[in-house]
Design an enzyme around this catalytic site. Sequence first.
Site, mmCIF file in Angstrom:
data_model
loop_
_atom_site.group_PDB
_atom_site.id
_atom_site.type_symbol
_atom_site.label_atom_id
_atom_site.label_comp_id
_atom_site.label_asym_id
_atom_site.label_seq_id
_atom_site.Cartn_x
_atom_site.Cartn_y
_atom_site.Cartn_z
ATOM 1 N N HIS A 269 0.852 -1.189 0.000
ATOM 2 C CA HIS A 269 0.000 0.000 0.000
ATOM 3 C C HIS A 269 0.887 1.239 0.000
ATOM 4 O O HIS A 269 1.820 1.337 0.789
ATOM 5 C CB HIS A 269 -0.911 -0.008 1.225
ATOM 6 C CG HIS A 269 -1.573 1.304 1.494
ATOM 7 N ND1 HIS A 269 -2.416 1.914 0.578
ATOM 8 C CD2 HIS A 269 -1.515 2.152 2.554
ATOM 9 C CE1 HIS A 269 -2.837 3.073 1.081
ATOM 10 N NE2 HIS A 269 -2.301 3.245 2.270
ATOM 11 N N HIS B 250 1.037 5.787 -1.300
ATOM 12 C CA HIS B 250 0.285 7.017 -1.550
ATOM 13 C C HIS B 250 0.825 7.733 -2.789
ATOM 14 O O HIS B 250 1.345 8.844 -2.690
ATOM 15 C CB HIS B 250 0.396 7.951 -0.329
ATOM 16 C CG HIS B 250 -0.198 7.421 0.944
ATOM 17 N ND1 HIS B 250 -0.004 8.014 2.167
ATOM 18 C CD2 HIS B 250 -1.009 6.345 1.168
ATOM 19 C CE1 HIS B 250 -0.653 7.340 3.111
ATOM 20 N NE2 HIS B 250 -1.264 6.313 2.529
ATOM 21 N N HIS C 263 -6.905 8.543 -1.168
ATOM 22 C CA HIS C 263 -5.965 7.972 -0.185
ATOM 23 C C HIS C 263 -4.750 7.327 -0.854
ATOM 24 O O HIS C 263 -3.622 7.714 -0.559
ATOM 25 C CB HIS C 263 -6.721 6.976 0.712
ATOM 26 C CG HIS C 263 -5.876 6.340 1.765
ATOM 27 N ND1 HIS C 263 -6.384 5.853 2.941
ATOM 28 C CD2 HIS C 263 -4.537 6.086 1.825
ATOM 29 C CE1 HIS C 263 -5.398 5.354 3.680
ATOM 30 N NE2 HIS C 263 -4.279 5.484 3.019
HETATM 31 O O1 2HA Z 1 0.593 3.560 7.298
HETATM 32 O O2 2HA Z 1 -0.802 4.597 4.890
HETATM 33 O O3 2HA Z 1 -3.288 3.826 5.333
HETATM 34 C C1 2HA Z 1 -0.173 4.676 7.137
HETATM 35 C C2 2HA Z 1 -1.133 4.466 6.041
HETATM 36 C C3 2HA Z 1 -2.480 4.037 6.429
HETATM 37 ZN ZN ZN Z 2 -2.391 4.890 3.519
#
Ligand code: 2HA
Ligand code: ZN
Length: 274
Positions: free
Chosen positions: A141, A143, A212
Site C-alpha cells: 500500500h 500514496h 488515499h
Molecule cells: O501507514 O498509509 O493507510 C499509514 C497508512 C495508512
Molecule cells: Zn495509507
Amino acid sequence: MGMLDISVMKRYIRMADDGWHQGWHERNGGNVTYRLTKEEVEQMRPFFDAQPRPWVNMGVTGANLAGEYFISTGSGKFFRNVILDPEDSLCIVEINEAGDSYRIVWGLKNGGRPTSEFPSHFMNHSVRVAATNGACRVIYHAHPANVIALTYVLELTDREFSRVLWKSATECPVVFPGGVGVVPWMVPGGADIALATCEKMKKYEAAIWAHHGLFVSGPDFDTTFGLMHTIEKSAQIYVLAMSCGQGIRQTIKDDELRAIAKEFGVQLREEFLD
Ligand code: 2HA
Ligand code: ZN
C-alpha cells in the site's frame, strides 16, 4: 551472517527504499507485508527472538494463513528509515493455528506493532492466496500522488479507472489486463476498508482507495512494485496530458486495446471495453 544478510530481507528493504525514493511514502504513509516461504522461515529462524512476544488477536480470521510468517512494516514507522535501521522499523510475525492472531518473533526492537493496516493486509493475503492458488506473497500500500489526484476528477468506478489507465500507456493492458478496482473513500485502518478492499481483490490485483492511495498484490517484490509503478506512471501521463489544457485529442481505441491483448496473449476484462 545475520538476519539482514538474508536475501529476502535485503529485497524487502530495497523495495521499501525504492518506494520512499519514488515519493510514495511521506511521513509514515504506506505499508508492505510479505508472506515468507517455508525455506525463508527456516533461514531466519536462528535469528528469531528467544522469547516471542504475546499473541495479539486481529479480529479477523484467515484460515488459509494458519502458521504462516510475514515481514511487515511497523505501525507509525517511516519508509524513509527502513534502510537506516530495519530492526527498528520492521517486524516478522507468526500467525497462530486458528489464523486469527499474530505474535512478533523478530524486529520492532524499540517496541511497537505491525502496520495499522495489518488486518487489511492479512485479509487481502487470504483472498489473494485463494485467488492465485498460493502464488500471491506481497501486499503493498502506497500514496502515489497521480493516482490519488485522479480520484478527485474521474468517476469512481472500476470501469472508468481501468479504461483511463489502460489507455494512458500502451504496456498497461499487458501489465494489468484484469483492470483495477476502486474503493470509495473510507476511514483507513478499520475492518470496513479491509472488507471493501477484499471484495475488489477477489477480482483484481490492485485496488485504488479514493483520496488515499493504492493497494496492490503480487507473487514477488519486483512484480508487485512494478504494478504500483506502472499504474502510477499511467496516472501521471493522464494528468500531464490533461494539464496541457486542451483535453484528450486522441487516445488508444478499444479495438487497439484488443489488438494489444491478442498480440501479448492476455485476456482483457471484456466488460470494460466498448
Ligand atoms: O501507514 O498509509 O493507510 C499509514 C497508512 C495508512
Ligand atoms: Zn495509507
